[in-house]
Structures are given as structure tokens and as C-alpha cells.
Design a protein around this motif. Structure first.
Motif, PDB file in Angstrom:
ATOM      1  N   ILE A 149       0.831  -1.209   0.000  1.00 15.76           N
ATOM      2  CA  ILE A 149       0.000   0.000   0.000  1.00 15.76           C
ATOM      3  C   ILE A 149       0.861   1.253   0.000  1.00 15.76           C
ATOM      4  CG2 ILE A 149      -1.616   1.367   1.391  1.00 15.76           C
ATOM      5  CD1 ILE A 149      -2.893  -1.295   2.253  1.00 15.76           C
ATOM      6  N   LYS A 150       1.909   1.260   0.828  1.00 15.29           N
ATOM      7  CA  LYS A 150       2.803   2.422   0.869  1.00 15.29           C
ATOM      8  C   LYS A 150       3.514   2.609  -0.472  1.00 15.29           C
ATOM      9  CE  LYS A 150       5.242   3.180   4.635  1.00 15.29           C
ATOM     10  NZ  LYS A 150       4.648   4.355   5.279  1.00 15.29           N
ATOM     11  N   THR A 151       3.896   1.501  -1.097  1.00 12.14           N
ATOM     12  CA  THR A 151       4.568   1.586  -2.392  1.00 12.14           C
ATOM     13  C   THR A 151       3.622   2.105  -3.470  1.00 12.14           C
ATOM     14  OG1 THR A 151       6.140  -0.167  -1.849  1.00 12.14           O
ATOM     15  CG2 THR A 151       5.748   0.260  -4.179  1.00 12.14           C
ATOM     16  N   LEU A 152       2.377   1.630  -3.457  1.00 11.70           N
ATOM     17  CA  LEU A 152       1.392   2.114  -4.427  1.00 11.70           C
ATOM     18  C   LEU A 152       1.170   3.615  -4.281  1.00 11.70           C
ATOM     19  CD1 LEU A 152      -1.272  -0.748  -4.385  1.00 11.70           C
ATOM     20  CD2 LEU A 152       0.127  -0.035  -6.331  1.00 11.70           C
ATOM     21  N   LYS A 153       1.150   4.079  -3.041  1.00 18.52           N
ATOM     22  CA  LYS A 153       0.993   5.517  -2.803  1.00 18.52           C
ATOM     23  C   LYS A 153       2.169   6.293  -3.385  1.00 18.52           C
ATOM     24  CE  LYS A 153       0.925   6.544   1.526  1.00 18.52           C
ATOM     25  NZ  LYS A 153       2.202   7.274   1.786  1.00 18.52           N
ATOM     26  N   SER A 154       3.383   5.801  -3.177  1.00 14.72           N
ATOM     27  CA  SER A 154       4.566   6.463  -3.734  1.00 14.72           C
ATOM     28  C   SER A 154       4.537   6.447  -5.257  1.00 14.72           C
ATOM     29  CB  SER A 154       5.839   5.767  -3.233  1.00 14.72           C
ATOM     30  OG  SER A 154       5.936   5.803  -1.828  1.00 14.72           O
ATOM     31  N   MET A 155       4.111   5.318  -5.831  1.00 19.64           N
ATOM     32  CA  MET A 155       4.033   5.200  -7.289  1.00 19.64           C
ATOM     33  C   MET A 155       3.017   6.177  -7.879  1.00 19.64           C
ATOM     34  SD  MET A 155       4.246   1.045  -7.553  1.00 19.64           S
ATOM     35  CE  MET A 155       3.706   1.011  -9.244  1.00 19.64           C
ATOM     36  N   CYS A 156       1.917   6.395  -7.172  1.00 17.36           N
ATOM     37  CA  CYS A 156       0.907   7.347  -7.659  1.00 17.36           C
ATOM     38  C   CYS A 156       1.465   8.765  -7.685  1.00 17.36           C
ATOM     39  CB  CYS A 156      -0.336   7.279  -6.778  1.00 17.36           C
ATOM     40  SG  CYS A 156      -1.321   5.785  -7.017  1.00 17.36           S
ATOM     41  N   PHE A 157       2.207   9.139  -6.654  1.00 17.02           N
ATOM     42  CA  PHE A 157       2.832  10.457  -6.650  1.00 17.02           C
ATOM     43  C   PHE A 157       3.839  10.586  -7.796  1.00 17.02           C
ATOM     44  CE2 PHE A 157       1.369  10.848  -2.197  1.00 17.02           C
ATOM     45  CZ  PHE A 157       0.885  12.152  -2.236  1.00 17.02           C
ATOM     46  N   CYS A 158       4.625   9.522  -8.030  1.00 18.86           N
ATOM     47  CA  CYS A 158       5.583   9.537  -9.138  1.00 18.86           C
ATOM     48  C   CYS A 158       4.860   9.727 -10.470  1.00 18.86           C
ATOM     49  CB  CYS A 158       6.378   8.232  -9.165  1.00 18.86           C
ATOM     50  SG  CYS A 158       7.635   8.078  -7.881  1.00 18.86           S
TER      51      CYS A 158
END
Length: 295
Positions: free
Chosen positions: A81-90
Motif C-alpha cells: 500500500i505504501k509503495t502504491l501511494k509512492s508510485m501514484c505520486f511519481c
């Protein structure tokens, strides 16, 4: 408790925004126009953007879907979940914001250098909050989880190298491979220096007959105590003092010279430490996330 939870959420958000900003600069501003692909699925997304004009951020997320499905049972929901959030910002920075800003169009070599620097800073900020940019991170962390004896460096190198080599036929010259390797190696170096650099130091293991005097002099030089243990020489069967001293790299030579002056028969081992935390050194200020699957 509520304040601590809110603080962690805000810190995660801040690190995600800053990490995504640096990451997007490395990918869009430098790597994209220099015609080379750094490692990872973002590099593969860059290749697809070059060939067919696919948006880098959305393509990267699409390429990550099978790896997310594979990794969720191994690395746990929290990390995913944390990685998906970072990927969305990217993705927002790569596909929405940065296309409105100018890109660097100078030396390809400088592009590779700065791409690696900015990518490294961005990834380090993600890692410091227990997140990642996805892609080959899912592969390497899953492999490490399933096979702890495997080297993360080797696994990462193999997966990145395959993608970097694709740049040769796609971009039309071998320089694309060389620049991709340069960017990836520099990225790894910057990650290590960003995460561990401020806490790195030197550990001296000193075996001597003058333990008390050596410890006093070390305390005088570095302003804090060392750790003294009692040992025994297995060859001579005589008692020896063993001193453990963590210090900065700039103090290493002074301490080594001092020990040799006090005890010519002393034995000194010097090794580099990635992190040194505790009194007199840096305290850990970031929270690590347990990625083990919850029972």
C-alpha cells in the motif's frame, strides 16, 4: 497516540512528495531526452515511451501490476500500500506536472550522472519511510524474503542489466547501455550515502596489554568512552584487553597511531561501519516498516 499517528502520516506524505519530485527529475528531465534507459521497470517504461509514446508513469504502474500480485503475499499489505501511494505520486509528477517544464538537452554523460543522483535521492527517501518505487524492488525483496542467502546486489544487477541492454537496439547505439549502467551504479551509490552516510563511521578492534591507558587516551581524543572487554590469547594463553572503539573516519588514523605508540605489540583491526547509532552519534530518526506478512 493520535498525534504520533498523524505525524507519521504527514511524514510519509512529505517524503512521498519529495521522493517523487527527485525521482521524476531523474527520469523525465535527464534520462528521457538523453536516449538511455536506467534499470528497473521505469527504464522499461522509458523504452516504451520512446517507441510508442506511452506515458511513463501510467505505463510503469501497468507493468507493476503482475509484480504487485506476486509480492503481496510475501511482503505484506502494508508495504504494498505504501509503495502504491509512492508510485501514484511519481505518476502525477511524471505524466502531469513535468511535461510542462523544460528538460535538459545537453551532454548525455552529464544526463546519466544527474539522472543517477536524482533517482538515488528519490529512492532513498522512499526507503527511509518503508516504501519503494515498485518495479524490480518487488523482485529483489521477494527473492531475498524467499531465499535469504541470495545477494540482493546480484539479483538487482541481473534484472537491471537485462532492461539496460534493451536500450542498445531501441536507442540505436552502445552508448545507451553505458549511460544506463552509469546512471544505475551512481543511483545505488547515492542511495547508500543518503541513507547511511550521516551515520557511517569506523570501528577499531584493538587487542592490547595496555587497555586502561589506551581507553583513557581514546576518550581524550574523541570525547567519549570506548568499550573494553577481557580476552585471552589462544596462542600465548595470556589475558589481553580488547577495546571496541566507534569513531569518525577522520579520527581513525590518530587513534591507530596513538595505540601503536602506547603498545608496540598491540593488534588493531579497522573496519567500516554503515551505521553508528547511540550516545555521541546519530540517533535513528526514521521508522522502518516490518514487511512480514501478518498472521
Amino acid at each position: 497516540m493520535k498525534m504520533s499517528w498523524t505525524k507519521n502520516i504527514l511524514l510519509d506524505l512529505l517524503y512521498d512528495i519529495a521522493g517523487s519530485l527527485f525521482y521524476a527529475v531523474g527520469v523525465y528531465t535527464f534520462a528521457k531526452t538523453a536516449d538511455f534507459a536506467p534499470g528497473g521497470l521505469t527504464g522499461l517504461a522509458l523504452i516504451m515511451n520512446h517507441l510508442w509514446g506511452f506515458p511513463i508513469g501510467i505505463t510503469s504502474i501497468a507493468l507493476n501490476i503482475p509484480f504487485i500480485v506476486f509480492a503481496v503475499g510475501i511482503l505484506g499489505r502494508s508495504f504494498i500500500i505504501k509503495t502504491l501511494k509512492s508510485m501514484c505520486f511519481c505518476t502525477i509528477f511524471l505524466d502531469v506536472i513535468f511535461p510542462h517544464f523544460p528538460v535538459y538537452s545537453g551532454s548525455r554523460f552529464l544526463s546519466a550522472l544527474y539522472s543517477g543522483i536524482f533517482l538515488g535521492i528519490g529512492l532513498a527517501l522512499f526507503y527511509m519511510r518503508g516504501s519503494s518505487s515498485g518495479g524490480t524492488d518487488f523482485i529483489t525483496m521477494s527473492v531475498k524474503k524467499l531465499h535469504p542467502h541470495f545477494s540482493i546486489g546480484v539479483v538487482t544487477l541481473i534484472t537491471d542489466l537485462v532492461i539496460i541492454l534493451l536500450g542498445w537496439p531501441v536507442f540505436g547505439d552502445v552508448d545507451a547501455v553505458l549511460y544506463g549502467i552509469t546512471s544505475t551504479l551512481l543511483c545505488s551509490l547515492v542511495i547508500d550515502k543518503t541513507i547511511y552516510g550521516m551515520g557511517s563511521g569506523t570501528l577499531l578492534i584493538i587487542i592490547t596489554d595496555q587497555g586502561e591507558k589506551v581507553a583513557e587516551e581514546i576518550n581524550r581524543i574523541i570525547g567519549r568512552g570506548s568499550t573494553e572487554l577481557k580476552g585471552r590469547g589462544t596462542y600465548t594463553d595470556e589475558p589481553r584487553d580488547v577495546i571496541l572503539c566507534a569513531c569518525s573516519k577522520s579520527q581513525t588514523y590518530m587513534i591507530r597511531t596513538l595505540v601503536q605508540e602506547i603498545d608496540r605489540s598491540s593488534f588493531v583491526m579497522i573496519t567500516e561501519t554503515s551505521e553508528v547509532f547511540g550516545e555521541g552519534f546519530y540517533n535513528s530518526s526514521f521508522k522502518t516498516i516490518d514487511t512480514r506478512k501478518k498472521k
